[in-house]
Design an enzyme around this catalytic site. Sequence first.
Site, mmCIF file in Angstrom:
data_model
loop_
_atom_site.group_PDB
_atom_site.id
_atom_site.type_symbol
_atom_site.label_atom_id
_atom_site.label_comp_id
_atom_site.label_asym_id
_atom_site.label_seq_id
_atom_site.Cartn_x
_atom_site.Cartn_y
_atom_site.Cartn_z
ATOM 1 N N TYR A 56 0.858 -1.182 0.000
ATOM 2 C CA TYR A 56 0.000 0.000 0.000
ATOM 3 C C TYR A 56 0.892 1.228 0.000
ATOM 4 O O TYR A 56 1.848 1.299 0.790
ATOM 5 C CB TYR A 56 -0.896 0.001 1.236
ATOM 6 C CG TYR A 56 -1.764 1.231 1.378
ATOM 7 C CD1 TYR A 56 -1.523 2.167 2.383
ATOM 8 C CD2 TYR A 56 -2.833 1.455 0.514
ATOM 9 C CE1 TYR A 56 -2.324 3.298 2.517
ATOM 10 C CE2 TYR A 56 -3.640 2.587 0.648
ATOM 11 C CZ TYR A 56 -3.379 3.493 1.651
ATOM 12 O OH TYR A 56 -4.169 4.615 1.773
ATOM 13 N N ASP A 63 9.354 2.819 -0.841
ATOM 14 C CA ASP A 63 8.347 3.477 -0.023
ATOM 15 C C ASP A 63 8.682 3.198 1.436
ATOM 16 O O ASP A 63 8.357 2.131 1.956
ATOM 17 C CB ASP A 63 6.950 2.974 -0.388
ATOM 18 C CG ASP A 63 5.885 3.659 0.459
ATOM 19 O OD1 ASP A 63 4.696 3.507 0.127
ATOM 20 O OD2 ASP A 63 6.237 4.329 1.454
ATOM 21 N N LYS A 80 5.082 10.055 8.254
ATOM 22 C CA LYS A 80 4.895 9.584 9.637
ATOM 23 C C LYS A 80 5.935 10.109 10.634
ATOM 24 O O LYS A 80 5.812 11.204 11.146
ATOM 25 C CB LYS A 80 4.802 8.053 9.634
ATOM 26 C CG LYS A 80 3.589 7.555 8.800
ATOM 27 C CD LYS A 80 3.447 6.067 8.810
ATOM 28 C CE LYS A 80 2.432 5.600 7.771
ATOM 29 N NZ LYS A 80 1.071 5.493 8.318
HETATM 30 P P1 KE4 Z 1 -0.559 8.649 4.267
HETATM 31 O O1 KE4 Z 1 -1.065 9.307 3.005
HETATM 32 O O2 KE4 Z 1 -1.655 7.864 4.956
HETATM 33 O O3 KE4 Z 1 0.170 9.608 5.204
HETATM 34 O O4 KE4 Z 1 0.554 7.568 3.860
HETATM 35 C C1 KE4 Z 1 0.218 6.596 2.915
HETATM 36 C C2 KE4 Z 1 1.173 5.430 3.035
HETATM 37 C C3 KE4 Z 1 2.187 5.300 2.100
HETATM 38 N N1 KE4 Z 1 3.069 4.276 2.164
HETATM 39 C C4 KE4 Z 1 2.999 3.343 3.154
HETATM 40 C C5 KE4 Z 1 3.996 2.231 3.192
HETATM 41 C C6 KE4 Z 1 1.976 3.428 4.129
HETATM 42 O O5 KE4 Z 1 1.901 2.483 5.091
HETATM 43 C C7 KE4 Z 1 1.051 4.492 4.084
HETATM 44 C C8 KE4 Z 1 -0.080 4.634 5.077
HETATM 45 N N2 KE4 Z 1 -0.149 3.630 6.092
HETATM 46 C C9 KE4 Z 1 -1.485 3.349 6.589
HETATM 47 C C10 KE4 Z 1 -1.373 2.222 7.615
HETATM 48 N N3 KE4 Z 1 -1.232 0.946 7.006
HETATM 49 C C11 KE4 Z 1 -2.153 4.564 7.132
HETATM 50 C C12 KE4 Z 1 -3.399 4.311 7.958
HETATM 51 C C13 KE4 Z 1 -4.627 4.870 7.308
HETATM 52 O O6 KE4 Z 1 -4.782 4.713 6.070
HETATM 53 O O7 KE4 Z 1 -5.462 5.453 8.062
#
Ligand code: KE4
Length: 430
Positions: A146, A241, A269
């Site tokens: 993801y 990523d 994060k």
């Molecule tokens: P954000 O756009 O949510 O800040 O980051 C996206 C993203 C990109 N790459 C990786 C490897 C990620 O894990 C994420 C977002 N992680 C999720 C948790 N698995 C965020 C939780 C959510 O979607 O509320």
Amino acid sequence: MAMRREQSDRLFAEALRHIPGGVNSPVRAFRGVGGTPFFARRAHGCRVEDADGNEYIDYVCSWGPNILGHGAKPVVDAVIRAAAHGLSFGIPNPAEVDLAARIRRWVPSVEKVRACNSGTEATMSCVRLARGFTGRDLIVKFEGCYHGHVDSLLVAAGSGALTLGRPDSAGVPARLAELTVVLPFNDIGALRATFGERGREIAAVIIEPVPANAGLYLPEPGYLECLRELCTAHGAVLIFDEVMTGFRLARGGAQEIYGITPDLTAFGKVIGGGLPVGAFGGRADIMDHLAPLGPVYQAGTLSGNPLAMAAGLAQLDELEARDGFRALEATGAALEGALREAARGHEDRLCLKRIGSMFCMYFTPGPVRNLAEAKRSDTKAFAKFFHAMLDRGIYLAPSQFEAGFLSLAHGPPDVEATARAAAASLREAL
Ligand code: KE4
């Protein structure tokens, strides 16, 4: 004994009137485990308190950012100090230079870096930049990985998309999705075949070097090296990523641990200390294709805003001052040992994976090396375990297909309490 939930239930009913699904991000909706979410009223250290006053040891840490624990004083003080001078300027400010320099110092592959406001923006910008730099269109990603809700990357995606059983989102045109090739993770044959057939078309490969959006599994020895070689040989941009693994698994992230130099890296994060942030960086000859220098446009009103920069810098300073990565490894090892002890007698039903301060307990015997094997998990048993732990004051990620996170605020008493709760909860769930 179930926790009192009147206030959270009242708030969720109100939320459902105003917000789709009652949540501002799908994975929070407990769809992967059943029931309805509790509402957080405050959090400090490794504990979260809900609207009914129940307290939980938190292993989600806001999905990674709170690596020091919630409300860490150095971070809160830095935000208060910065806020006293204004909240956002939309003008270059010293803090964004300091954070860019710090990212470069900790991650040697980053020659130039740009801040943005989420991990999604970071990966989206990496993909556009790779396409602009190479003049090619094809993107390669991996099942279950993801990368945020980017149209080109919401194909066979993990995290909430996987939890909801819709790895391919509606609203992404088929013609766009055709420009994304999806491969199984840890399959060198599939990599070689795809590069053999379409290597010249590939703009970029984007990968979570440690996939943590289908639970948590690790690259097999030699896999990332092979990927690096194939990208180099075919002129494809290798994008790591590290939104979750960056500044968490090591100062230099997963790329330091596995000794691989990507061409671009996406961050998020931890570098925001809990405030909205993302960043992406890498080879200067690629990054300098970005506007205003080059033809690839990318922008953001709040990119590099002084509060998120101050929070991120304070968090990284504190991580370094406390030798945080060593401490996180020690707590991670202690938690792993305690959970293995708690799981004695159930080894044939469980597969516990951990790297540093990230972990996942799969409800399958394993091995788990890719999405297909992760999906063998008994998600019903996991859901029972999740709720049994929640009722005992332990908050795990509300899906089998997410990773757990530790912070510097988790200590031996928390690990012991968690192991006791796990032993009892496993007896209920299995
Ligand atoms: P954000 O756009 O949510 O800040 O980051 C996206 C993203 C990109 N790459 C990786 C490897 C990620 O894990 C994420 C977002 N992680 C999720 C948790 N698995 C965020 C939780 C959510 O979607 O509320």
